[in-house]
Design a protein around this motif. Structure first.
Motif, PDB file in Angstrom:
ATOM      1  N   GLY A  12      40.385 -32.580  45.952  1.00  0.00           N
ATOM      2  CA  GLY A  12      39.338 -32.878  44.974  1.00  0.00           C
ATOM      3  C   GLY A  12      38.060 -33.367  45.617  1.00  0.00           C
ATOM      4  N   ASN A  15      36.493 -30.563  47.450  1.00  0.00           N
ATOM      5  CA  ASN A  15      35.923 -29.666  46.456  1.00  0.00           C
ATOM      6  C   ASN A  15      34.610 -30.213  45.897  1.00  0.00           C
ATOM      7  OD1 ASN A  15      35.882 -27.338  44.955  1.00  0.00           O
ATOM      8  ND2 ASN A  15      37.522 -27.927  43.587  1.00  0.00           N
ATOM      9  N   LEU A  16      34.545 -31.523  45.668  1.00  0.00           N
ATOM     10  CA  LEU A  16      33.278 -32.120  45.214  1.00  0.00           C
ATOM     11  C   LEU A  16      32.190 -31.942  46.270  1.00  0.00           C
ATOM     12  CD1 LEU A  16      34.256 -35.446  43.413  1.00  0.00           C
ATOM     13  CD2 LEU A  16      33.073 -33.466  42.425  1.00  0.00           C
ATOM     14  N   THR A  18      32.047 -29.534  48.415  1.00  0.00           N
ATOM     15  CA  THR A  18      31.711 -28.108  48.342  1.00  0.00           C
ATOM     16  C   THR A  18      30.800 -27.828  47.152  1.00  0.00           C
ATOM     17  OG1 THR A  18      33.830 -27.563  49.369  1.00  0.00           O
ATOM     18  CG2 THR A  18      32.709 -25.778  48.213  1.00  0.00           C
ATOM     19  N   THR A  19      31.076 -28.481  46.035  1.00  0.00           N
ATOM     20  CA  THR A  19      30.254 -28.310  44.831  1.00  0.00           C
ATOM     21  C   THR A  19      28.807 -28.685  45.112  1.00  0.00           C
ATOM     22  OG1 THR A  19      32.145 -28.816  43.413  1.00  0.00           O
ATOM     23  CG2 THR A  19      29.963 -29.002  42.425  1.00  0.00           C
ATOM     24  N   SER A  61      37.077 -27.700  38.719  1.00  0.00           N
ATOM     25  CA  SER A  61      38.330 -27.721  39.472  1.00  0.00           C
ATOM     26  C   SER A  61      38.453 -28.996  40.305  1.00  0.00           C
ATOM     27  CB  SER A  61      38.488 -26.459  40.322  1.00  0.00           C
ATOM     28  OG  SER A  61      37.420 -26.294  41.216  1.00  0.00           O
ATOM     29  N   SER A  62      37.338 -29.553  40.746  1.00  0.00           N
ATOM     30  CA  SER A  62      37.370 -30.850  41.438  1.00  0.00           C
ATOM     31  C   SER A  62      37.925 -31.922  40.511  1.00  0.00           C
ATOM     32  CB  SER A  62      35.961 -31.272  41.874  1.00  0.00           C
ATOM     33  OG  SER A  62      35.393 -30.363  42.756  1.00  0.00           O
ATOM     34  N   ILE A 115      41.076 -26.167  50.569  1.00  0.00           N
ATOM     35  CA  ILE A 115      41.270 -26.695  49.217  1.00  0.00           C
ATOM     36  C   ILE A 115      42.501 -26.048  48.583  1.00  0.00           C
ATOM     37  CG2 ILE A 115      40.296 -26.827  46.887  1.00  0.00           C
ATOM     38  CD1 ILE A 115      37.495 -26.970  48.313  1.00  0.00           C
TER      39      ILE A 115
END
Length: 130
Positions: A12, A15-16, A18-19, A61-62, A115
């Motif tokens: 998570g 992923n954040l 990456t966001t 998705s995060s 991820i």
């Protein structure tokens, strides 16, 4: 038994990261030059829309990874995590194959693949603790 899934927490957080990299870095390096190009306005509009659809998917998705990681009850409902994890692995393959076909490195897979793998490892932890 622990009530958190460390693998999903890491997934998570990664992923954040990456966001925000996608939202800010990608906007500056890829989208802004594209919007200044001679591509038709309709095409620019659709590319911008799709770009931010990806931003939404990354962010949502995060949240799912993090919510499931900390909620024992939610953790056992694993189908969504499984789907997202395999989706991220498939996304990474799209960038790997594109890089090979066009002989140009598209490094997005470097973040997407881990991820997905962390999500799957976290699933195995849930099964082991069940």
């Amino acid at each position: 038994m622990k009530t958190k899934n460390t693998y999903w927490i890491i997934a998570g957080i990664l992923n954040l990261f990456t966001t925000f990299l996608h939202l800010i870095g990608g906007q500056v390096d890829l989208i802004n030059p594209l919007l200044k190009s001679d591509i038709e306005t309709q095409v620019q509009t659709e590319i911008l829309g799709v770009w931010h659809m990806v931003t939404i998917i990354l962010f949502a998705s995060s949240i799912i990874f993090l919510k499931r990681a900390f909620n024992k009850k939610e953790a056992y409902n694993v189908e969504l995590i499984r789907f997202i994890s395999f989706l991220y692995i498939a996304f990474s393959f799209a960038f790997i194959f594109s890089s090979i076909i066009l002989s140009s490195l598209a490094p997005q897979w470097i973040l997407l693949f881990p991820i997905g793998v962390l999500g799957i490892i976290g699933l195995k932890k849930i099964k082991k603790n069940a």
